[in-house]
Design an enzyme around this catalytic site. Structure first.
Site, PDB file in Angstrom:
ATOM      1  N   GLU A   1      12.466  -6.377   2.983  1.00  5.73           N
ATOM      2  CA  GLU A   1      13.585  -6.149   2.054  1.00  5.73           C
ATOM      3  C   GLU A   1      13.306  -5.040   1.050  1.00  5.73           C
ATOM      4  O   GLU A   1      14.176  -4.222   0.740  1.00  5.73           O
ATOM      5  CB  GLU A   1      13.886  -7.454   1.302  1.00  5.73           C
ATOM      6  CG  GLU A   1      15.100  -7.384   0.405  1.00  5.73           C
ATOM      7  CD  GLU A   1      16.375  -7.211   1.213  1.00  5.73           C
ATOM      8  OE1 GLU A   1      16.856  -6.073   1.299  1.00  5.73           O
ATOM      9  OE2 GLU A   1      16.870  -8.218   1.753  1.00  5.73           O
TER      10      GLU A   1
ATOM     11  N   THR B   1       0.859  -1.190   0.000  1.00  4.89           N
ATOM     12  CA  THR B   1       0.000   0.000   0.000  1.00  4.89           C
ATOM     13  C   THR B   1       0.898   1.244   0.000  1.00  4.89           C
ATOM     14  O   THR B   1       2.101   1.145   0.253  1.00  4.89           O
ATOM     15  CB  THR B   1      -0.909   0.015   1.243  1.00  4.89           C
ATOM     16  OG1 THR B   1      -0.109  -0.122   2.411  1.00  4.89           O
ATOM     17  CG2 THR B   1      -1.942  -1.093   1.189  1.00  4.89           C
TER      18      THR B   1
ATOM     19  N   LYS C   1      14.567   5.578   4.274  1.00  4.83           N
ATOM     20  CA  LYS C   1      15.249   4.289   4.104  1.00  4.83           C
ATOM     21  C   LYS C   1      16.409   4.168   5.091  1.00  4.83           C
ATOM     22  O   LYS C   1      16.673   3.086   5.635  1.00  4.83           O
ATOM     23  CB  LYS C   1      15.743   4.157   2.667  1.00  4.83           C
ATOM     24  CG  LYS C   1      14.588   4.019   1.667  1.00  4.83           C
ATOM     25  CD  LYS C   1      15.048   4.250   0.249  1.00  4.83           C
ATOM     26  CE  LYS C   1      13.907   4.110  -0.739  1.00  4.83           C
ATOM     27  NZ  LYS C   1      14.241   4.622  -2.077  1.00  4.83           N
TER      28      LYS C   1
ATOM     29  N   GLY D   1       9.310  10.176 -16.710  1.00  5.95           N
ATOM     30  CA  GLY D   1       8.685   9.355 -15.673  1.00  5.95           C
ATOM     31  C   GLY D   1       9.662   8.867 -14.620  1.00  5.95           C
ATOM     32  O   GLY D   1       9.334   8.026 -13.782  1.00  5.95           O
TER      33      GLY D   1
END
Ligand SMILES: NC(=O)c1ccc[n+]([C@@H]2O[C@H](COP(=O)([O-])OP(=O)(O)OC[C@H]3O[C@@H](n4cnc5c(N)ncnc54)[C@H](OP(=O)(O)O)[C@@H]3O)[C@@H](O)[C@H]2O)c1
Length: 328
Positions: free
Chosen positions: A141, A88, A217, A199
Site C-alpha cells: 500500500e 529500504t 507509482k 525540505g
C-alpha cells in the site's frame, strides 16, 4: 495472536513504523529485528523500541548489545519472524535491495509489507508468483500515494466491479511546486529552490519534477489493475520543469489548473502536465495526492490524502500488517 516482524530499513519510514507498532499494536506485534545498511539489531524476545529510537537519536545503535553485523537475508534466516516490513531505499531499475529481501522473506514463508517501489516496478510478476507459490501475502500500500488506501480499498470495496482506468496526482513535490507557482506567479526555478529550502524537494529533484517517481507509482498501479506486464519503460513521460507561470495564469483564466497527471489504462501509461478543471476532485492543492478510478459499474471513485511522510507511510504499512490473514 502476536506476530513477530522484522523491519528492513530504519530511516524515516522504518522508525515511524517501529513507533506506530509500539504505540498502536504492542500486544499484536513484536519487533524482533531491525536492519540498517551497516548491520542490524536482533532480539528473539522482542526489541525495545524506545531504546532503539533513543539510540538512533544519540547515534549509538551500533553499541547496543543486540547489534549484529548481518545483512537482511541473514537476519531473516536467524529471526524466523512471520512478517518482513521492507522500508529500504528504492532502485526502480534493479528493485534492490528490497527485491532480494522480499524474495528471501517469501522463500522462508514470510508475509511481506513493503514501502519500497523498486521490487514492484522491476519484478512485479516474479514477486507475486513467488508469493503465490509459497502461499504468503505481499502488501505494498505505501508504495503508491503514501497514506491513501488505494490497494486496500480495491481489495475490500471494488471486487464487484472492474477498473477501466486510473489516473491521479502521485507526486506531492511536483504538486506543491505547481500549486505555489499558480498562487504566487513565481517561476519554476524559484519555487523549486524554495521547496528545497523547506525540505519539500530533494537536493536532486529530478525524480520528482521530471515525472520519474510518478511513473514508477503508475507502473505499480498498472501492474495491479491491468496485469503484471508493465515496466518503467512503458510510461510516456513529461515533467513539469517547462511549465511557466504564464501557462498557469492562462489556464486559470479559462477555469483550469495545470497538474502533473499520471494516467493508466490497458492501452498505455503516461505522466505529463495536463489541464484539470478547477472544481475537479483532482485539482488538489499543495503536497496532496489524489487517485481517481474509472469503474465499469461505480463509474468514478476518488481518494485524496497525503502521499508521503514517515507517519503517513507508517499508517499504510501498519494497516497492511494488521489486516494480514491469520496464520495457524
Ligand atoms: N519517506 C517517505 O515519505 C516515503 C513514502 C512512501 C514510500 N517511501 C519509501 O520507503 C523507503 C524508505 O524511505 P525512507 O524515507 O525511510 O528512507 P531513508 O530515511 O533513507 O531510510 C532508509 C533506511 O534503509 C537502510 N538501508 C539502506 N540500505 C540498506 C540495506 N541494503 N539493507 C538494510 N537497510 C538498508 C538505511 O540504513 P542506514 O540507517 O544505515 O543509512 C536507512 O535506515 C524508500 O523505498 C522510499 O521510497 C518513503
Amino acid at each position: 495472536m502476536s506476530r513477530d516482524v522484522v523491519i528492513a530499513g530504519f530511516g524515516t519510514v522504518g522508525r515511524a513504523v517501529a513507533r506506530a507498532i509500539s504505540v498502536s499494536a504492542p500486544d499484536k506485534v513484536r519487533i524482533v529485528g531491525v536492519a540498517k545498511s551497516t548491520g542490524c539489531l536482533f532480539d528473539a524476545s522482542g526489541l525495545d523500541v524506545s531504546d532503539l529510537l533513543a539510540r538512533h537519536e544519540a547515534g549509538t545503535l551500533q553499541e547496543a548489545p543486540v547489534w549484529c553485523e548481518w545483512d537482511v537475508p541473514h537476519l531473516l534466516d536467524e529471526a524466523r519472524a512471520s512478517v518482513l516490513m521492507d522500508a529500504t531505499p528504492t532502485d526502480i531499475t534493479t528493485g534492490e535491495p528490497g527485491l532480494t529481501n522480499i524474495l528471501h522473506g517469501i522463500g522462508l514463508g514470510m508475509d511481506v509489507v513493503a514501502a519500497t517501489k523498486g521490487p514492484f516496478v522491476a519484478a512485479f510478476t516474479r514477486v507475486m508468483e513467488a508469493a503465490r507459490e509459497k502461499g504468503v501475502e505481499v502488501r505494498y500500500e505505501a508504495t503508491v500515494a503514501g497514506a491513501v488506501p488505494v490497494f486496500s480499498m480495491a481489495r475490500s470495496c471494488m471486487r464487484g466491479d472492474r477498473v477501466l482506468s486510473v489516473d491521479g496526482i502521485l507526486n506531492g513535490t511536483s504538486n506543491y511546486i505547481l500549486s505555489k507557482m499558480e498562487e504566487t506567479g513565481a517561476s519554476f526555478d524559484l519555487i523549486l529552490a524554495k521547496a528545497q529550502e523547506l525540505g519539500y524537494a530533494e537536493a536532486d529533484p529530478t525524480a520528482d519534477v521530471e515525472g520519474g517517481d510518478a511513473a514508477a507509482k503508475l507502473v505499480i498501479l498498472a501492474n495491479t489493475f491491468f496485469g503484471g506486464r508493465w515496466s518503467y519503460e512503458d510510461v510516456a513521460r513529461v515533467g513539469i520543469s517547462a511549465v511557466t507561470p504564464e501557462a498557469l495564469e492562462l489556464a486559470r483564466d479559462e477555469g483550469f489548473t495545470i497538474k502533473l497527471l499520471a494516467s493508466a489504462s490497458p492501452e498505455g501509461l503516461e505522466v505529463r502536465p495536463q489541464l484539470v478543471p478547477r472544481g475537479s476532485a483532482l485539482a488538489v492543492p499543495g503536497v496532496l495526492n489524489a487517485v481517481r478510478f474509472r469503474m465499469e459499474r461505480a463509474k468514478e471513485l476518488v481518494l485524496i490524502g497525503r502521499g508521503a511522510g514517515g507517519d503517513e507511510t507508517a499508517a499504510a504499512m501498519l494497516n497492511d500488517l494488521l489486516t494480514l490473514p491469520e496464520r495457524a
